[in-house]
Structures are given as C-alpha cells and as structure tokens.
Design a protein around this motif. Structure first.
Motif, mmCIF file in Angstrom:
data_model
loop_
_atom_site.group_PDB
_atom_site.id
_atom_site.type_symbol
_atom_site.label_atom_id
_atom_site.label_comp_id
_atom_site.label_asym_id
_atom_site.label_seq_id
_atom_site.Cartn_x
_atom_site.Cartn_y
_atom_site.Cartn_z
ATOM 1 N N ALA A 3 -3.211 12.814 -0.645
ATOM 2 C CA ALA A 3 -3.349 11.363 -0.646
ATOM 3 C C ALA A 3 -4.041 10.906 0.632
ATOM 4 O O ALA A 3 -3.918 11.532 1.678
ATOM 5 N N ASN A 4 -4.756 9.822 0.539
ATOM 6 C CA ASN A 4 -5.442 9.265 1.689
ATOM 7 C C ASN A 4 -4.425 8.546 2.578
ATOM 8 O O ASN A 4 -3.744 7.626 2.121
ATOM 9 N N PRO A 5 -4.295 8.907 3.857
ATOM 10 C CA PRO A 5 -3.296 8.260 4.708
ATOM 11 C C PRO A 5 -3.683 6.830 5.104
ATOM 12 O O PRO A 5 -2.871 6.111 5.664
ATOM 13 N N TYR A 6 -4.912 6.434 4.847
ATOM 14 C CA TYR A 6 -5.374 5.099 5.238
ATOM 15 C C TYR A 6 -5.339 4.097 4.090
ATOM 16 O O TYR A 6 -5.880 3.018 4.199
ATOM 17 N N ILE A 7 -4.711 4.457 3.004
ATOM 18 C CA ILE A 7 -4.656 3.564 1.856
ATOM 19 C C ILE A 7 -3.561 2.521 2.072
ATOM 20 O O ILE A 7 -2.542 2.790 2.694
ATOM 21 N N HIS A 8 -3.785 1.302 1.571
ATOM 22 C CA HIS A 8 -2.837 0.208 1.740
ATOM 23 C C HIS A 8 -1.884 0.173 0.554
ATOM 24 O O HIS A 8 -2.293 0.012 -0.583
#
Length: 83
Positions: A3-8
């Motif tokens: 998963a992208n850690p910068y996703i909101h």
C-alpha cells in the motif's frame, strides 16, 4: 504489491469529535424548527412566555435525542455488529 504510505484515508485522519458536533447542530436545528411550529400554533401567549416555551421544547427534544434515543435505544446489543 504494498500500500502507498502517502495515501489519504479520511477515517484515520478526520477527527471523530466533528461527527458529534455535526450531529449536535442537526439536533438543535431540527429542535428549533419543530419548536417554532409548535409555539406558533399556540395563540394568545405573551412574548416572554413564548420564548420560555420555545426553549423548553428545544431542550426537551435535545434531551429526548441524547438520553432516550441515542443513549438507550442506539446502544442496544442487538444493533451492534460483533462477529
């Protein structure tokens, strides 16, 4: 694939108290609308008595929602999804 850690994710970042504030404002607004209709239907009241009745009905609706409906009915075990 990670998963992208910068996703909101709104659930994790949106403060939980805002939902309670929105609910409180809606309950007070609906209480005022209902109270206005009830006090307008009563004829022959002095303005100060009309104000007391208006705020009494608003307070009663607020207490019914938070103590009666939300506090007792919506906290029942049958309504919880616990698997």
């Amino acid at each position: 694939m990670g998963a992208n850690p910068y996703i909101h994710i709104p659930k994790e970042s949106f403060p939980n108290w805002i939902w309670y504030t929105i609910e409180c404002v809606i309950v007070i607004a609906l209480g005022m609308l209902i109270s206005r209709e009830i006090t307008d239907s009563i004829e022959g009241l002095a303005p100060d008595t009309q104000n007391y009745i208006f705020m009494g009905i608003v307070g009663l609706i607020f207490l019914i929602w938070y103590i009666g409906i939300r506090g007792i009915i919506l906290k029942k075990k049958i309504l919880k999804n616990s698997y």
